[in-house]
Design a protein around this motif. Structure first.
Motif, PDB file in Angstrom:
ATOM      1  N   UNK A 102      18.389  30.496 -40.012  1.00 50.80           N
ATOM      2  CA  UNK A 102      18.995  29.164 -39.910  1.00 50.80           C
ATOM      3  C   UNK A 102      18.024  28.071 -40.350  1.00 50.80           C
ATOM      4  N   UNK A 103      16.761  28.163 -39.925  1.00 49.87           N
ATOM      5  CA  UNK A 103      15.792  27.115 -40.228  1.00 49.87           C
ATOM      6  C   UNK A 103      15.423  27.073 -41.708  1.00 49.87           C
ATOM      7  N   UNK A 104      15.519  28.202 -42.386  1.00 46.86           N
ATOM      8  CA  UNK A 104      15.231  28.234 -43.827  1.00 46.86           C
ATOM      9  C   UNK A 104      16.462  27.928 -44.664  1.00 46.86           C
ATOM     10  N   UNK A 105      17.597  27.659 -44.000  1.00 51.44           N
ATOM     11  CA  UNK A 105      18.864  27.339 -44.673  1.00 51.44           C
ATOM     12  C   UNK A 105      19.376  28.499 -45.526  1.00 51.44           C
ATOM     13  N   UNK A 106      18.912  29.721 -45.197  1.00 47.65           N
ATOM     14  CA  UNK A 106      19.383  30.911 -45.906  1.00 47.65           C
ATOM     15  C   UNK A 106      20.518  31.590 -45.153  1.00 47.65           C
ATOM     16  N   UNK A 107      21.076  30.908 -44.204  1.00 48.99           N
ATOM     17  CA  UNK A 107      22.169  31.444 -43.401  1.00 48.99           C
ATOM     18  C   UNK A 107      22.301  30.623 -42.136  1.00 48.99           C
ATOM     19  N   UNK A 108      22.871  31.223 -41.123  1.00 45.19           N
ATOM     20  CA  UNK A 108      23.078  30.529 -39.858  1.00 45.19           C
ATOM     21  C   UNK A 108      22.634  31.410 -38.703  1.00 45.19           C
ATOM     22  N   UNK A 109      22.334  30.756 -37.588  1.00 48.40           N
ATOM     23  CA  UNK A 109      22.124  31.490 -36.342  1.00 48.40           C
ATOM     24  C   UNK A 109      23.498  31.736 -35.745  1.00 48.40           C
ATOM     25  N   UNK A 110      23.905  32.987 -35.697  1.00 48.08           N
ATOM     26  CA  UNK A 110      25.254  33.330 -35.239  1.00 48.08           C
ATOM     27  C   UNK A 110      25.145  34.351 -34.119  1.00 48.08           C
ATOM     28  N   UNK A 111      25.576  33.965 -32.918  1.00 45.93           N
ATOM     29  CA  UNK A 111      25.495  34.870 -31.771  1.00 45.93           C
ATOM     30  C   UNK A 111      26.351  36.118 -31.986  1.00 45.93           C
ATOM     31  N   UNK A 112      27.385  36.014 -32.818  1.00 44.61           N
ATOM     32  CA  UNK A 112      28.180  37.194 -33.138  1.00 44.61           C
ATOM     33  C   UNK A 112      27.328  38.250 -33.821  1.00 44.61           C
ATOM     34  N   UNK A 113      26.466  37.815 -34.762  1.00 43.07           N
ATOM     35  CA  UNK A 113      25.580  38.760 -35.443  1.00 43.07           C
ATOM     36  C   UNK A 113      24.607  39.401 -34.467  1.00 43.07           C
TER      37      UNK A 113
END
Length: 306
Positions: A102-113
């Motif tokens: 998430x912090x590198x903007x290469x995706x998101x922090x997703x609790x589902x994952x």
């Protein structure tokens, strides 16, 4: 050999998490960090139609679990550890990876994952403990495979029950022309006359929106009092026999979610779907010869929310 396999597989998983699927090319278009702390769905209990025609999200959910099963098999072969210690360290590792993503903007922090990846590791560990009890290697492999299948079915069923109990899609498809526009007046949309795009006949069922002979037209709708969690759907394209020019911009509560010009579109009907965690005000701006049709949404609500 096991250490080499573990390191190689870890590098492969990290590649898919951070670099695959064109993630680097999307960094410049991301406007902020994305953290999702509440699960929006569970690993659904499949019906017959789901098994015959699985959706993309069904396959993604399955992949998020299956891809991490090998860690539950490989790590216990390298280090003697119990289930609790293994899962604590694994979950902490996944939390760190999701945060970096998430912090590198290469995706998101997703609790589902986090949940699905951890389930995969737990299935692998359980299969290792259940299956690796024989002297013959092929017997162990068969037993581990059977254990993985049984555990996966158990997770699929139990999470499906949880999904049915705690999550429900309350609304059917709601066309936005059933709502009131920003002036408080109902909007019927344009006439539902059929047209062709890329040689395909399009027959709208709910509504049609266009610039109506002007260079630009903006439609604004209030989706309801308070913030709503919903899935937004729309179809768009430029009809045949018209100059292939125009653009579409979809904004929700001031944030642009779709900005598409004619140069970026195929010469055929296309569909846009979007999950919105919170949605109140919808604004659609149409330029040129673009048409939108069957624009609407399905609202999601959870039983733990008041």
């Amino acid at each position: 050999m096991i250490a080499a396999i573990t390191i190689s597989y870890t590098v492969l998983i990290l590649y898919f998490i951070f670099l695959a699927f064109g993630r680097l090319g999307t960094v410049d278009h991301v406007t902020g960090y994305t953290f999702i702390f509440l699960p929006d769905s569970f690993f659904r209990l499949p019906g017959l139609s789901d098994l015959l025609h699985p959706t993309l999200m069904d396959l993604v959910d399955l992949g998020n679990i299956a891809a991490f099963i090998p860690f539950g098999l490989l790590i216990p072969l390298l280090y003697r550890t119990d289930f609790i210690r293994f899962m604590i360290l694994f979950i902490l590792s996944i939390l760190v990876i999701e945060t970096i993503q998430a912090l590198t903007l290469l995706g998101s922090f997703d609790i589902n994952d986090v949940i699905q990846n951890s389930l995969g590791a737990a299935v692998g560990f359980g299969a290792y403990k259940s299956g690796c009890r024989y002297r013959r290697i092929w017997s162990n492999i068969a037993a581990v495979g059977i254990a993985i299948a049984i555990l996966m079915l158990g997770i699929w069923g139990s999470f499906g029950v949880v999904d049915k109990a705690f999550t429900q899609e309350l609304s059917e498809f709601v066309a936005i022309n059933e709502l009131q526009d920003s002036t408080g007046q109902p909007s019927e949309g344009a006439k539902l006359d059929p047209f062709e795009i890329g040689g395909q006949k399009v027959v709208p069922q709910y509504n049609v929106y266009s610039a109506e002979g002007r260079n630009i037209e903006t439609y604004t709708y209030m989706l309801g009092k308070g913030n709503k969690e919903l899935y937004l759907y729309m179809n768009y394209g430029i009809p045949d026999q018209e100059d292939f020019r125009g653009s579409i911009t979809v904004t929700v509560d001031g944030q642009v979610f779709l900005s598409m010009s004619a140069e970026d579109q195929p010469h055929e009907p296309d569909m846009f779907g979007l999950y919105l965690e919170r949605a109140n005000k919808l604004t659609i701006t149409i330029e040129g010869n673009e048409k939108l049709w069957d624009v609407g949404f399905r609202e999601m609500e959870y039983s733990w929310r008041w």
